[in-house]
Structures are given as structure tokens and as C-alpha cells.
Design a protein around this motif. Sequence first.
Motif, PDB file in Angstrom:
ATOM      1  N   GLY A  34       0.716  -1.374   0.143  1.00 42.07           N
ATOM      2  CA  GLY A  34      -0.002   0.040   0.052  1.00 42.07           C
ATOM      3  C   GLY A  34       0.944   1.171   0.109  1.00 42.07           C
ATOM      4  N   ILE A  35       0.220   2.316  -0.040  1.00 38.39           N
ATOM      5  CA  ILE A  35       0.990   3.769  -0.235  1.00 38.39           C
ATOM      6  C   ILE A  35       0.707   4.182   1.603  1.00 38.39           C
ATOM      7  CG2 ILE A  35       0.690   5.945  -1.099  1.00 38.39           C
ATOM      8  CD1 ILE A  35      -0.777   4.872  -3.426  1.00 38.39           C
ATOM      9  N   HIS A  36       1.962   4.671   1.768  1.00 39.48           N
ATOM     10  CA  HIS A  36       2.037   5.085   3.229  1.00 39.48           C
ATOM     11  C   HIS A  36       1.382   6.484   3.230  1.00 39.48           C
ATOM     12  CE1 HIS A  36       4.937   5.739   6.913  1.00 39.48           C
ATOM     13  NE2 HIS A  36       3.623   5.555   7.208  1.00 39.48           N
ATOM     14  N   ASN A  37       0.218   6.485   4.154  1.00 35.77           N
ATOM     15  CA  ASN A  37      -0.264   7.747   4.577  1.00 35.77           C
ATOM     16  C   ASN A  37       0.210   8.399   5.636  1.00 35.77           C
ATOM     17  OD1 ASN A  37      -2.322   9.878   4.690  1.00 35.77           O
ATOM     18  ND2 ASN A  37      -3.547   8.300   6.044  1.00 35.77           N
ATOM     19  N   LEU A  38       0.716   9.950   5.505  1.00 31.98           N
ATOM     20  CA  LEU A  38       1.258  10.456   6.706  1.00 31.98           C
ATOM     21  C   LEU A  38       0.482  11.388   7.183  1.00 31.98           C
ATOM     22  CD1 LEU A  38       4.935  11.206   4.979  1.00 31.98           C
ATOM     23  CD2 LEU A  38       4.114   9.318   6.355  1.00 31.98           C
ATOM     24  N   LEU A  39      -0.903  11.365   6.651  1.00 30.81           N
ATOM     25  CA  LEU A  39      -1.999  12.238   7.216  1.00 30.81           C
ATOM     26  C   LEU A  39      -2.877  11.512   8.028  1.00 30.81           C
ATOM     27  CD1 LEU A  39      -2.377  14.429   3.825  1.00 30.81           C
ATOM     28  CD2 LEU A  39      -1.062  14.831   5.749  1.00 30.81           C
ATOM     29  N   ALA A  40      -4.075  12.280   8.371  1.00 30.80           N
ATOM     30  CA  ALA A  40      -5.126  11.319   9.143  1.00 30.80           C
ATOM     31  C   ALA A  40      -5.725  10.273   8.335  1.00 30.80           C
ATOM     32  CB  ALA A  40      -6.424  12.324   9.465  1.00 30.80           C
ATOM     33  N   GLY A  41      -6.087   9.347   9.110  1.00 29.21           N
ATOM     34  CA  GLY A  41      -6.796   7.968   8.346  1.00 29.21           C
ATOM     35  C   GLY A  41      -5.784   6.883   8.585  1.00 29.21           C
ATOM     36  N   PRO A  42      -6.155   5.728   8.146  1.00 26.58           N
ATOM     37  CA  PRO A  42      -5.589   4.417   8.073  1.00 26.58           C
ATOM     38  C   PRO A  42      -3.891   4.882   7.599  1.00 26.58           C
ATOM     39  CG  PRO A  42      -7.731   4.120   6.998  1.00 26.58           C
ATOM     40  CD  PRO A  42      -7.496   5.714   7.292  1.00 26.58           C
ATOM     41  N   ASP A  43      -3.131   3.743   8.030  1.00 25.43           N
ATOM     42  CA  ASP A  43      -1.663   4.010   7.848  1.00 25.43           C
ATOM     43  C   ASP A  43      -1.280   3.854   6.429  1.00 25.43           C
ATOM     44  OD1 ASP A  43      -0.903   4.891  10.377  1.00 25.43           O
ATOM     45  OD2 ASP A  43      -1.348   2.987  11.030  1.00 25.43           O
ATOM     46  N   PHE A  44      -1.906   2.877   5.630  1.00 26.40           N
ATOM     47  CA  PHE A  44      -1.542   2.560   4.286  1.00 26.40           C
ATOM     48  C   PHE A  44      -2.703   2.276   3.519  1.00 26.40           C
ATOM     49  CE2 PHE A  44       2.127   1.258   6.623  1.00 26.40           C
ATOM     50  CZ  PHE A  44       3.036   1.605   6.018  1.00 26.40           C
ATOM     51  N   PHE A  45      -2.880   3.099   2.315  1.00 27.57           N
ATOM     52  CA  PHE A  45      -4.021   3.056   1.385  1.00 27.57           C
ATOM     53  C   PHE A  45      -3.695   1.986   0.147  1.00 27.57           C
ATOM     54  CE2 PHE A  45      -4.719   7.814   2.361  1.00 27.57           C
ATOM     55  CZ  PHE A  45      -5.692   7.189   3.518  1.00 27.57           C
ATOM     56  N   ASN A  46      -4.738   1.637  -0.100  1.00 28.07           N
ATOM     57  CA  ASN A  46      -4.689   0.737  -1.196  1.00 28.07           C
ATOM     58  C   ASN A  46      -3.856  -0.495  -1.312  1.00 28.07           C
ATOM     59  OD1 ASN A  46      -5.873   0.059  -3.967  1.00 28.07           O
ATOM     60  ND2 ASN A  46      -4.074   1.018  -4.852  1.00 28.07           N
ATOM     61  N   SER A  47      -4.098  -1.114  -0.224  1.00 24.65           N
ATOM     62  CA  SER A  47      -2.969  -2.358   0.082  1.00 24.65           C
ATOM     63  C   SER A  47      -3.699  -3.623  -0.927  1.00 24.65           C
ATOM     64  CB  SER A  47      -2.899  -2.742   1.244  1.00 24.65           C
ATOM     65  OG  SER A  47      -2.081  -1.636   2.066  1.00 24.65           O
ATOM     66  N   HIS A  48      -3.112  -4.556  -1.286  1.00 21.60           N
ATOM     67  CA  HIS A  48      -3.553  -5.616  -1.877  1.00 21.60           C
ATOM     68  C   HIS A  48      -2.912  -6.844  -1.145  1.00 21.60           C
ATOM     69  CE1 HIS A  48      -4.729  -3.657  -5.991  1.00 21.60           C
ATOM     70  NE2 HIS A  48      -4.645  -2.985  -5.155  1.00 21.60           N
ATOM     71  N   ILE A  49      -3.687  -7.643  -0.658  1.00 18.76           N
ATOM     72  CA  ILE A  49      -3.398  -8.922   0.016  1.00 18.76           C
ATOM     73  C   ILE A  49      -4.212 -10.141  -0.380  1.00 18.76           C
ATOM     74  CG2 ILE A  49      -2.502  -7.585   1.912  1.00 18.76           C
ATOM     75  CD1 ILE A  49      -4.963  -8.440   3.616  1.00 18.76           C
ATOM     76  N   SER A  50      -3.914 -10.980   0.079  1.00 17.65           N
ATOM     77  CA  SER A  50      -4.858 -12.357  -0.012  1.00 17.65           C
ATOM     78  C   SER A  50      -4.837 -13.084   1.239  1.00 17.65           C
ATOM     79  CB  SER A  50      -4.183 -13.522  -1.055  1.00 17.65           C
ATOM     80  OG  SER A  50      -4.327 -12.863  -2.541  1.00 17.65           O
ATOM     81  N   LEU A  51      -6.091 -13.429   1.687  1.00 17.45           N
ATOM     82  CA  LEU A  51      -6.342 -14.484   2.896  1.00 17.45           C
ATOM     83  C   LEU A  51      -6.734 -15.714   2.448  1.00 17.45           C
ATOM     84  CD1 LEU A  51      -7.804 -11.320   4.954  1.00 17.45           C
ATOM     85  CD2 LEU A  51      -5.522 -12.247   5.293  1.00 17.45           C
ATOM     86  N   ASP A  52      -5.941 -16.646   2.640  1.00 20.33           N
ATOM     87  CA  ASP A  52      -6.716 -18.072   2.443  1.00 20.33           C
ATOM     88  C   ASP A  52      -7.068 -17.788   0.739  1.00 20.33           C
ATOM     89  OD1 ASP A  52      -6.274 -18.949   4.753  1.00 20.33           O
ATOM     90  OD2 ASP A  52      -8.195 -18.806   5.375  1.00 20.33           O
ATOM     91  N   GLY A  53      -6.342 -17.355   0.004  1.00 19.34           N
ATOM     92  CA  GLY A  53      -6.318 -17.270  -1.365  1.00 19.34           C
ATOM     93  C   GLY A  53      -7.419 -16.359  -1.809  1.00 19.34           C
ATOM     94  N   GLN A  54      -8.172 -15.726  -1.035  1.00 21.22           N
ATOM     95  CA  GLN A  54      -9.070 -14.588  -1.503  1.00 21.22           C
ATOM     96  C   GLN A  54      -8.516 -13.451  -1.624  1.00 21.22           C
ATOM     97  OE1 GLN A  54     -12.248 -14.731  -2.109  1.00 21.22           O
ATOM     98  NE2 GLN A  54     -12.137 -12.814  -2.802  1.00 21.22           N
ATOM     99  N   LEU A  55      -8.447 -12.662  -2.603  1.00 23.52           N
ATOM    100  CA  LEU A  55      -7.916 -11.340  -2.866  1.00 23.52           C
ATOM    101  C   LEU A  55      -8.639 -10.169  -2.423  1.00 23.52           C
ATOM    102  CD1 LEU A  55      -5.369  -9.623  -4.287  1.00 23.52           C
ATOM    103  CD2 LEU A  55      -7.040  -9.565  -6.232  1.00 23.52           C
ATOM    104  N   TRP A  56      -8.028  -9.482  -1.765  1.00 28.12           N
ATOM    105  CA  TRP A  56      -8.632  -8.092  -0.992  1.00 28.12           C
ATOM    106  C   TRP A  56      -7.952  -6.892  -1.203  1.00 28.12           C
ATOM    107  CZ3 TRP A  56     -12.722  -8.503   2.527  1.00 28.12           C
ATOM    108  CH2 TRP A  56     -13.188  -9.433   2.824  1.00 28.12           C
ATOM    109  N   ALA A  57      -8.537  -5.855  -1.511  1.00 27.86           N
ATOM    110  CA  ALA A  57      -8.034  -4.548  -1.707  1.00 27.86           C
ATOM    111  C   ALA A  57      -8.551  -3.467  -0.784  1.00 27.86           C
ATOM    112  CB  ALA A  57      -8.282  -4.019  -3.201  1.00 27.86           C
ATOM    113  N   GLY A  58      -7.898  -2.710  -0.098  1.00 23.33           N
ATOM    114  CA  GLY A  58      -8.370  -1.877   0.891  1.00 23.33           C
ATOM    115  C   GLY A  58      -7.095  -1.289   1.662  1.00 23.33           C
ATOM    116  N   ASN A  59      -7.340  -0.799   3.069  1.00 28.53           N
ATOM    117  CA  ASN A  59      -6.509  -0.071   3.824  1.00 28.53           C
ATOM    118  C   ASN A  59      -5.664  -1.215   4.799  1.00 28.53           C
ATOM    119  OD1 ASN A  59      -7.247   2.134   1.988  1.00 28.53           O
ATOM    120  ND2 ASN A  59      -8.702   2.830   3.590  1.00 28.53           N
TER     121      ASN A  59
END
Length: 430
Positions: A34-59
Amino acid sequence: MKEDFLHYLWKFRKFDTKDCECVHGEKLQIHHQGIHNLLAGPDFFNSHISLDGQLWAGNVEVHLKSSDWYAHRHEEDPAYENVILHVVWEHDAEIYRKDGNPIPTFVLSKYLKEETRLRYAQLFSSKLKWINCENDFAKVDEFIIQMWMNRLYFERLEQKSELISHELDTLQNHWEALLFRMLCKNFGLKINGPAFLSLAHSIDFTIVQKLDDAAELEALFFGQALLLEGEKEDAYFSKLQENYAYLKHKFKLQNFAVVRPQFFKLRPPNFPTIRLSQLASLYAVKKNLFSEIIAAETIDQYYEIFDVAASDYWSTHFNFEVPGKKRKKRLSKDFIHLLLINTIIPMKFAFADRAGKDISESLLALASCIPKEENSIIKKFNSIKASAENAVQSQALLQLKKEYCDKNRCLQCAVGHFLISGSKPIMTKN
């Protein structure tokens, strides 16, 4: 352990990313941190991960403890509804979404190499050092040092351009008038810079443009700077007083907001009398000075532009009524170097930036021709590792000390990155 270290570990994947599992056994794959957020809000934006093979995109949100989620009241903030992964050092509480489902939690400490943790601890282990990496700075690869210093040099230029932009906005984009203000400030150097800038603020630049006689400009500058008050048994002082009285009446001048320049702790060549006379001589012969400095490219061209001296009276004086040995008081090369570092190059950088032009290479070439500054910080760095030979490097080291070392921002520094990871850092702006 500090949270910014976890940000660093996640951002640069400085942990074992194979066979990762969340606290409830979900298999975790990190496709993009993800993109490191140095302002208010979640620490990393637009992260891409898989959990048990299921693709997730979010913070992604990062905390030292899972319970910090509630301590920071993120459960009440809509900005955190799209968090797909909670990265923590210690798991001490279950975290749930508003719909009651748990937010997957990854305990990063389980996958951190002990070597990395020890390097981090060692870097921040002593508060008695001049800089945290004082004992290891010399070990850093020369290529990394030089690349980082180039980056720091332009970071410092960007900071200097903030004052330039502020002044420019008050002048309706009048670059010649802006140059006059910036030159005034830097002719005053560190001690009289604020006083000389207040002097520049008290004079409409159109008045400077109208006067082409060095004596009149000197009277204007001295009078506005409060250096012509009182009575002295000095013919030149009386002449300047008379000229200033005429100019003050003609142009309706005011100087109630001008800060009186100091003489204390200054070497005689830097007395405000000498510097203001030199500035007057410069503007008596250079009516399109900004155009000249923008067009100039080589250091020899700048030596020629600033080849001016104080008026004849100051050849035998440093102050009124006190004659001395005769010596023409020209702008020295060392002083011109300071003008280039603190005024000319930042002005050229700001002007090009506003025009959407990249002149970074030419500015680096020019600054590389200027000898390094001599001060305690540069001497200390060079005693640890020979790092500065020119103005690019000395300005970069000043930026490094002030904005990184003094603020313990080792994790945002290429040197700290190298020492913790033991590998070449990825110098991104995110």
C-alpha cells in the motif's frame, strides 16, 4: 519499540513474508503493502493482500497493540471501515467491524528477524551520541550517501522556496522585487538578515528602480535602516542625511517597522554599513538583475555580476567618524558563494518550478562548483566520514542533521535504512 518502526517494517517488507498467518490461522500473502499515508486516516492506502487465497484490496492500519484500535476510537471513525488488515506488534484484543465480523490481525513480531530488531535497538540505544549512527555512519556505502545527499539538497531547496513563494505572493509575482528582498535578507547574513528583510519591506521596489545613483541608494538604505539618526561630525554622514531627508519627503517613506541592524559580534567586513553600501552599488548598475541571474549558468558569470564594491568613503571606514587603512571593500568570492547558496540558486529553483521546468541538473552542477560551507556541523560530519567537499554536500548534511538526526527520523533516512536492513534502501516519497 515505536510504531514508526512497524510502519517501516511493513512499508519495506523487512520481515519474513513467507508462510505468514493471521492470528486465526488465515494464510496471508502480501501483493502490495500500500501507499504510506502520513496524514489522518489509515496508515496504508490501497493495499493488496490475499487471505486464504481470497484477494482483498483496501487499507491497512498499524498499531503496537491490537487494543490501540479502541484506544484511538477507530471503531467510531468511518475512515477506518475499509481496513482489510490490522498489523500489530502484540495481539491483546479482538477487533471487530461494525457488522460484528473480526478484522484479520497480523502479528508482525512473529516474523521479524532477530538481526533486524537488534540493529534497530542498537541505532537508538544511546542518547549521548551527536547523531544516532555516529559509530556506524562511516560504514555506509558511498553510493548511498551521495544519492541521499542529492535528494536532501533538493529537499532543502524546497524548504527555502517556501519563504520565496510567500514573499512572491505579497508582491503579485514581481520577481525583480522579490530578488531585492531576498538579497537584502542575505546581505544581512544570519545576525542582520531579519533586520535587512524588514528594511526591504519598508521600500517599494519601484523607488529602487528609479534611483540610478549609488549615493542616493546608499542614503535610502542607510536612512530606512535607522543608521542616519542623531548628529555626527562627519561630512559624508551629513551628506547622506541630507539626501535621505529629500528622498523621505519625495517618496513619503516610513521606517517605523524596520529593525535596527546590529554591529555587535560582527567582523568589520560584515558591518551593516559595508553590506548596505555594497548593495547600493549593486543596484546602481544592475537594473535587470533578476534577468541576469536567470540567464547566467557558470560560477564565473556570477562572479562578474556581483563584482561590486562599497562606495569610496568606506574604503577608509567601517563606521562613521572612524577612519582606517584604505582598502577597497569588494564583495568577496566567499560572500558571493553564500549569495548563490542562500538566494540565487533557491530563486532559480523556485522560478523554474513555477514555470514547470526541471533544471535540477544545472543547479547541481552550479552548486557543485561552490566550496563547502565551514561550520561546526560540517566539520563534525567530515570528522566521522569525509562527506562534504562542495555546497551540494554541505547543504545536504545541514538538512540531514536538522530534519532527520535531531528529530530521530532514522527510519525515514537512507542511512538509517541501510544500517537497519543492511541493504540498499528504496528511496521513495511514499
